[in-house]
Structures are given as structure tokens and as C-alpha cells.
Design an enzyme around this catalytic site. Structure first.
Site, PDB file in Angstrom:
ATOM      1  N   GLY A 143       0.807  -1.261   0.018  1.00 18.98           N
ATOM      2  CA  GLY A 143       0.126  -0.101   0.099  1.00 18.98           C
ATOM      3  C   GLY A 143       0.759   1.274  -0.088  1.00 18.98           C
ATOM      4  CG  HIS A 144      -1.244   5.169   0.644  1.00 16.02           C
ATOM      5  ND1 HIS A 144      -1.284   5.921   1.443  1.00 16.02           N
ATOM      6  CD2 HIS A 144      -2.496   4.561   0.684  1.00 16.02           C
ATOM      7  CE1 HIS A 144      -2.407   5.778   2.351  1.00 16.02           C
ATOM      8  NE2 HIS A 144      -3.045   5.129   1.647  1.00 16.02           N
ATOM      9  CG  ASN A 145       2.579   7.300   2.140  1.00 16.45           C
ATOM     10  OD1 ASN A 145       1.478   7.468   1.358  1.00 16.45           O
ATOM     11  ND2 ASN A 145       3.576   8.432   2.218  1.00 16.45           N
ATOM     12  CB  THR A 189       1.176   4.804   6.586  1.00 13.21           C
ATOM     13  OG1 THR A 189       0.195   5.501   5.816  1.00 13.21           O
ATOM     14  CG2 THR A 189       1.790   5.887   7.311  1.00 13.21           C
TER      15      THR A 189
END
Length: 348
Positions: A241-243, A261
Site C-alpha cells: 500500500g501507499h507510503n 503507511t
């Protein structure tokens, strides 16, 4: 087809030949499935019986090994058969001819930079501002968006898609269908009961010596970067996933999912189908068993198993109890019945 003789292989490995020094091989096989022209290896004593029936032309063994029966294959005895197999595979791979040149059917922007001795295959699209380092192998139907950077000697297999602004380091391997830099899964509920898309303005940074499996997806960050550190190895069908940040030399098996994150430390091992919730921090050298679900922080050097994941020994103790639940339920019902009878007798 490349061929190697027993004499050539023994010379490369510093091995001792027992049998025909002119025996030739052109492929590698397991000792169970060995056929004429193949090289096999015996690294586990439990497979010794196959040595006496294998059709392989050459078999690598440890120098200390002594057959208990006649062997038809030529043996090459080395100090460490397992390590030597890896050397041979590396040698064979390095000896394969490398493709070079840009296909006439590829679309390469005049504003892109392509390093020396690169290969770019049919129907690949390279947009403006892309920088491809020297010695890269970019197979057919790859897409490199605006401003993408690819380091030296990286291999992008067919169908890899790298969205704009993402960075891939040197000596990386991205297998077919990997998608790097698609939007992170970011939406916000609105007053109409629907969802507004949150723009994903960051990118993905993949450092050197990373290998990414087929159809694995790594989402771009909402802001800043999703980061895959040096030496990470990701299997097929993984979702990052993102970050997210994954530390150096961490390995993950297929179908792992890591929500936005989260942080995974260095030298971790995530087995197949592990799920990690968002904003979770996992320390260094952590091992997570198959199908485990991580929803809380994990300190360094821990083992986690189960769903939700528990410390290793606690999981094993709980698992032992779980297997006995039907018997335990029966015992509890019998005890309840006896207790009811005792209480009734006391009242009388």
C-alpha cells in the site's frame, strides 16, 4: 544450446571427478527427474536412493560423500554441493546471450535517455524524461511513464508498468505484470454517501538489488514516497500500500498484503498470505508465519503466528488447546451435569 563437460565444471568449482571427465550436460534437473544431458545434485541424504537410479549425466555431491552402490552418472565431488549448484546456475545464466538494441516497434520518446548496451523490446512505451541506465533489459510491452528512472543492469520483464516519477535502482529484476506506482487506495466519504478520491501525489522508490515477482503491485504514496529498500525480495501477487516502507533484505512470500503507511524492518521474513494492517510498525529480523494477521506493532527479533497474530510459543500453546476444543466442550458439559446433580442432592 550451451554444453559443459564434467572437466569444465570440475575446473570451475575446484571439484574431483569420479567417472567420465568428458560427460556433457546442457541443463540442470532435480536428482529424481534427472535425464541424460542434465546435471543434478545431492545435497540432502534422504534423496540418496535416487542417485542410483537417476538418468542425470553428472551429479554434484559433497566431497565427504561415499556411495553405497554403483553409480552410473559421473560424480563431481566438491566442498559444498549446495553452494556450488548456485555458482553453476549463476554461471549458466551469465553465459546466456544478452539482447541488445531498440525494437523498431517500440515507442521511445526523443526526450528519454537510454544507456549503452540496453535492450528495449516490441511495443514498449518509454515516455519523455525517462532515464534508463546502461545494460538494462526492457522486454516487450513494458510501460515507463514520464520521469521514470531505471538504474543500470535492471531487468523489466514483459508487461511491467511503472507510472510517472517512480524510481527503480540498479541490478533489480521486475517480473511480468508488476505494477509500480499505481494510485494508493485513498478515498474520503462525502455528504452524498459516496467517496471522493484523495489525489496520490507521491511516488515509489525501489533501491538497488531488489527483485519483485509477477503481478505484484506497489502503490505510489499520497505524499512523499513508498520505499522498498536495498536487497528486498518480493514474491508474486503481493500488494504493497501507499507510503509503506520495507527495510533492507526483507523477504516476503506470495499473496502478502501490507496496508498503507506501515513499516517493516530489515531482514524480516513474511510467509505466504500474511496481512499487515495500516500504520503498523514491525521491527528488524521479525518472522511472520503463513496466513498471519498483524494489527499491532512487533518488536525486533520476534516471531508471530496466527490471526490475529500471537507470539510464537503462545500461538503453539493456543493451537494445541484449539485442537482439543470438542473434547474440552464435552468434558465441561459432563462437569456441568454432575455439578447440577450435586447441587440438587444438597438441596434435598
Amino acid at each position: 544450446m550451451m554444453e559443459f563437460t564434467a572437466e569444465m565444471i570440475a575446473g570451475f568449482l575446484g571439484g574431483e571427478i569420479v567417472g567420465d571427465k568428458n560427460a556433457k550436460v546442457h541443463t540442470v534437473s532435480s536428482i529424481e527427474e534427472g535425464k541424460a544431458g542434465s546435471l543434478s545434485y545431492l545435497t540432502n541424504p534422504k534423496y540418496e536412493s535416487f542417485l542410483y537410479t537417476t538418468g542425470a549425466s553428472i551429479v554434484l555431491t559433497d566431497r565427504t560423500f561415499t556411495p553405497s552402490q554403483p553409480v552410473a552418472a559421473t560424480l563431481i565431488k566438491v566442498d559444498d554441493a549446495g553452494a556450488c549448484v548456485l555458482k553453476l546456475l549463476e554461471m549458466y545464466n551469465a553465459a546466456k546471450p544478452r539482447r541488445k538494441g531498440i525494437s523498431d516497434r517500440a515507442s521511445v520518446s526523443s526526450e528519454a535517455e537510454v544507456g549503452d548496451e540496453c535492450y528495449i523490446g516490441d511495443f514498449t512505451v518509454v515516455e519523455e524524461g525517462v532515464h534508463i541506465g546502461k545494460g538494462c533489459q526492457v522486454y516487450p510491452q513494458v510501460y515507463l511513464g514520464r520521469g521514470v528512472t531505471v538504474g543500470d543492469n535492471t531487468v523489466l520483464y514483459p508487461g511491467v508498468k511503472i507510472y510517472e516519477g517512480c524510481v527503480v535502482g540498479a541490478n533489480c529484476i521486475l517480473h511480468a505484470g508488476a505494477v509500480i506506482g499505481a494510485d494508493g487506495f485513498g478515498f474520503m466519504p462525502n455528504a452524498q454517501g459516496g467517496f471522493d478520491k484523495i489525489p496520490q501525489l507521491g511516488n515509489v522508490i525501489i533501491e538497488d538489488d531488489v527483485e519483485i515477482g509477477a503481478n505484484t503491485c506497489i502503490d505510489r504514496a499520497k505524499t512523499d514516497s513508498t520505499i522498498i529498500r536495498r536487497g528486498v525480495k518480493l514474491d508474486n501477487l503481493i500488494q504493497i500500500g501507499h507510503n509503506v516502507q520495507i527495510g533492507e533484505n526483507t523477504v516476503s512470500s506470495a499473496q502478502t498484503g501490507i496496508a498503507g503507511t506501515s513499516r517493516v524492518g530489515r531482514n524480516c521474513f513474511l510467509a505466504g498470505q500474511v496481512g499487515i494492517a495500516d500504520h503498523v510498525v514491525i521491527g528488524d529480523r521479525v518472522k511472520v508465519g503463513s496466513k498471519s494477521g498483524i494489527d499491532k506493532a512487533v518488536p525486533d527479533d520476534e516471531v508471530r503466528m496466527g490471526y490475529p497474530a500471537l507470539p510464537g510459543m503462545q500461538y503453539h500453546r493456543s493451537s494445541a488447546v484449539f485442537k482439543r476444543l470438542p473434547d474440552l466442550e464435552k468434558q465441561v458439559r459432563e462437569l456441568e451435569k454432575r455439578l447440577a446433580e450435586l447441587t440438587k442432592n444438597q438441596q434435598i
